[in-house]
Design an enzyme around this catalytic site. Sequence first.
Site, PDB file in Angstrom:
ATOM      1  N   CYS A 123     -14.840-136.830  16.013  1.00  0.00           N
ATOM      2  CA  CYS A 123     -15.093-135.638  15.211  1.00  0.00           C
ATOM      3  C   CYS A 123     -16.585-135.524  14.919  1.00  0.00           C
ATOM      4  O   CYS A 123     -17.250-136.536  14.630  1.00  0.00           O
ATOM      5  CB  CYS A 123     -14.314-135.695  13.902  1.00  0.00           C
ATOM      6  SG  CYS A 123     -14.550-134.226  12.864  1.00  0.00           S
TER       7      CYS A 123
ATOM      8  N   ASP B 125     -18.521-123.101  12.577  1.00  0.00           N
ATOM      9  CA  ASP B 125     -18.221-124.523  12.538  1.00  0.00           C
ATOM     10  C   ASP B 125     -19.020-125.190  13.650  1.00  0.00           C
ATOM     11  O   ASP B 125     -19.573-124.528  14.522  1.00  0.00           O
ATOM     12  CB  ASP B 125     -16.709-124.753  12.732  1.00  0.00           C
ATOM     13  CG  ASP B 125     -16.245-126.118  12.245  1.00  0.00           C
ATOM     14  OD1 ASP B 125     -17.100-126.891  11.756  1.00  0.00           O
ATOM     15  OD2 ASP B 125     -15.046-126.414  12.347  1.00  0.00           O
ATOM     16  N   ASN B 126     -19.088-126.517  13.594  1.00  0.00           N
ATOM     17  CA  ASN B 126     -19.697-127.302  14.675  1.00  0.00           C
ATOM     18  C   ASN B 126     -21.131-126.876  14.992  1.00  0.00           C
ATOM     19  O   ASN B 126     -21.509-126.667  16.139  1.00  0.00           O
ATOM     20  CB  ASN B 126     -18.820-127.237  15.938  1.00  0.00           C
ATOM     21  CG  ASN B 126     -17.448-127.822  15.697  1.00  0.00           C
ATOM     22  OD1 ASN B 126     -17.319-128.848  15.024  1.00  0.00           O
ATOM     23  ND2 ASN B 126     -16.415-127.185  16.227  1.00  0.00           N
TER      24      ASN B 126
END
Length: 846
Positions: free
Chosen positions: A111, A243-244
Site C-alpha cells: 500500500c 488518491d495516490n
Amino acid sequence: MPTEKACSSIDSQDSGTPDAWIPRDPRLIRLTGKHPFNSEARLRELYEQGFITPSNLFFVRNHGAVPRIDQKKADNWELEIHGLCANPITLTLEDLRTKFRVVTVPITLVCAGNRRKEQNIVQKSLGFSWGAGGLSTALFMGVYLADVLAYVQPARSAKHVVFEGCDDLPNGPYGTSQLLSWARDPSKGMMLAWGMNGLALEPDHGFPLRLVVPSQIGGRSVKWLTRIELSAIESQHHLHFHDNKVLPMPLGPDQARKEKEWWYDPRYIIRELNVNSAIACPDHDEILDTKSASTTYTIKGYAYAGGGRRVTRVELSSDNGATWDLASITYPEDTFRSASYNKFDSVYGDLDLTETDTSFCWCFWSYEMPVERLKESKAVMVRGMDEALAVQPRDMYWNATGMMNNWWFKVCIHRMEDGKLRFEHPTMAGTQPGGWMQRLKDEGLDPSKPDFSFGSVGATKTDVVRAAPSSEIVMTKPGIARKISAAELASTEAKEEAWFVVRGEVYNGSGFFKDHPGGSQSIELVAGEDATEDFIAIHSSDAQRQLAEFHIGTFQSDDTVHNQQRTTEGEDDDVKKPFLRMKRWKSVELVDIREVSRNTKVFRFALKDKGQELGLLSAQYVYVRLKRKGKVVDDGRGEWVQRAYTPLLERDMTGFVDLLVKIYSPNPEFPEGGRMSLGFSELVVGDIVEFKGPMGNFFWKGRGVACLHNQDRNIEEIGLVCGGSGITPVLQVLRAILSDPSSTTKVWVLDVNRDYEDILCKEEIDRLARENEKTVKLHYSLTGREVPGDWEYSRGRITDEMLKTHMPNPGRDKLVCVCGPSAMEHNVKASLRRVGWDESKEIVLF
C-alpha cells in the site's frame, strides 16, 4: 505455501456492516473503525509467516463495501475490453483461461500508505494510520495483461489503459489507469488474476478477478475488475485523481483539499514503489535479558523496492547514523529462477521466472548485532538501497497524503533493571497506543527529528528541536448552546439522523451521508455512540474543521449532568434486566476500595439495584471511562480516559461489580505512568465512573461449552495462562467451570509474576485448585530475584518446556487462553505455536 486454512468464521466486529457476510481473521488490525474494512497484520506476525503471506493475514485496502459476488455470478463474470483498439471483446473467466497463457507469479503488493502512522504523528495527513505491515506477498494466478492487449490490438491514438472495478462508492466505482507503453510491456509483469496461493481470490482481495501490478503501489491493482478501456487520456475516475499522490511538502492537507488543481497535476502521481525497509525483530516492547542472551542478537526485517529493481544493500546503525554495517540479504524470489513449472493447465499454468531478472517481491535481511553494542546504544536503525542507488533518506518527507513514507526505520532501546533491554518501535498501527514518536510529541519534542546520540530519546538538550504548539482545531458551530442528554442521543430521531459524539459534542451525521468517502454506513454504524477515538485517528484536520457544519449541541457529560443522568436512568431502566448496554455509557457509584497488594486494589461499584445482574458472561469485559482528577486539560476540566477491564465476576453475582486494577505509577521509563490506572488511584468512595459492554470475542457459556468468534465449541481441556492483573478473566473462567456441576472440563492454570506478593487472588486460586484437585492443575512461576526459600514451583519466564509440562497437549476440543502484559502474550503465543498449538483455532488472547 501457507499451511493455515482460509478463515471461515465471521468476525463479530463486522456485525451490522455491509460486509457482515465475509470471513475475516480477528488477528488483523483494523485501521478505519467498523467500516470500510482496512487492515494489516502485526509486523512480527507478518514477518514470521515468511515469503508467502497466508490470505488470512494479507493486508486489505477497501474504499467501501465489498461487492457481494456468489459463485454463480463469478461463473458468468464478464470483462469488457473496449475503446481505442481493433478487436474490442468481452471475455469470461473461461475465455481468459483458454485463450491466453496461464501463469503463476510471486508478487509483493504494498500500500502507498505503508508506514503512514509515522507521518500522522508528526502532522495529521489526509489518510488513516497504516503501520509497517501494509504489504503482503502471494503467488498470483492468471494471465499476463500484455498478452490480452496484444490480442485486442490497441490503436496508435491510445496512450492509456483504464481499469474499473464494480464496487459501489459515493463518487463512482474505483478506477485508475496505466500508461499503455507500460501495460503492454511483458517485463512489467502486469496480470489479470483470479487466484492467489493456489486458491480462488477471496472477497476482500478481488474475487473473482483483479488486476495485479507488480512493483507499483497497491492502489494500481484494481479489484473486482469488470472493464478495461484503451484511451487517449488517463482515467477520469474520482479516486484516480483524489488518491495516490505525493503532493509537495509545503502543501498542507487543508490547502490540498481547497485547491483542487494540485490533484490533477500529473507530476505528483505515484506509480512505482520507492525503496523501503523495516525492523520486525526485535518486536515492539520486546524484552532482551542481556545476562542470559548469547553474545549477539539477530536483528531481522524486510526490504523492497519498486520498478522491478532489486534491493542491493541493507545497512544498520546503532550510533544515530554515524557508522553503518552491512546486513545479510536473502532473496526467496530467486528460488523461482532456479527451477520452473511448465505444465499448461487452466488453474496454475506456468510458473517460470528463469528468463527474467526483475524483482517483484520483498526480500529479508538479518544482522548479528553484538549485545554489548545494543547495551551502549540508544536506538538501532535501518536503511535500504536499490540497484538504481536510491537510498532511504534520514529525514521524513512529510506530505499531505502521508504516502510513500520511507525515512530510516528506527527502534529505540531502553535500559531496564537487571541488565534487560526493552525495544520500542516508532509507532503502532491504527489506533493502537505506543511508540517513541508519540511519546516524543507528548513531551513537546519534534518526532520527525529524534536525536538518539545522547541520553534517552527525548532528553532535554538545546539541539533537540521542539515541536511548535499546535493550534486547536475548532469543531463546533458558534451560537450552538443546546444540551443533549444520553436519552436524546439514544432516541429514534437520533438513530435515524445518525447523531454521534466527538469530544463531548454531538453531530448530525445524516447531512454527510452522500459525501462520505466510505458511504453512509460508516456514519450510521456509530449512531448514538462516542466516535471520538476512531474519528480523530482517521480524519484530517480539514475533516475535523468540516465537522463544525454538522454540530447540533453538547453532550451532558460533566459531573452535574452525570448525577442528573443517573436519576433519569434509574427511572427509565428496568432493574430486572441486565445493567450493561452495548452502545450506552451507564453510570455506577464507587462504594468500596480494598488493597490486595502494594500496587493493586479492588474497586467495588454499585449497580442500580441490589438484585440487578451486570449482564456479563464469563471472560467478557467492559469498557470503563472516568474523568482524571489529577490531569487537567486545556478546557480546565479533568481529562477523560477509558480502557477495557475484565471484572471479578462470580456466578449469580448481583447488585455490584468488582474491578481488580494494578496501579502503574510514574517511573523513569514511563514518566506519566498508566493514565487510566492513575485515574483509578485518584477515586474516592462516592465517585462516579461509567461502564459500557459487554465486549469480547470469547466467553464461557457453561456445560463445557465456550463461544469463540460466535462459534460454540465443546472443550475437554482448557489452559489458562496469566500474569499480574491478567488473572481476572482466568478467574472468571475458573469460577464458571468449577461452579457448574455438569462440567467435565479439565483446567490447567499457569500464573507467572515477578515477585511472590505480585500473585493476585492467590488464596482463592489455591483453594479452588485444592478443592478440585482432579479437575484443576495449578502451577506458578516467579521471574524476580527474590523467591521464597520454600518455593516449590518454577522460576523464570515462560518457556516451551514449561508450556509442555503445565498445559494440556494440543488437540481437538482444547484451548489455551492467555492474559497479561503485551510482551508476555506475544512470547507465550509464539511458544504455543512452536509446541503445536493452532493459533487461529486454539489460542485466545483475552
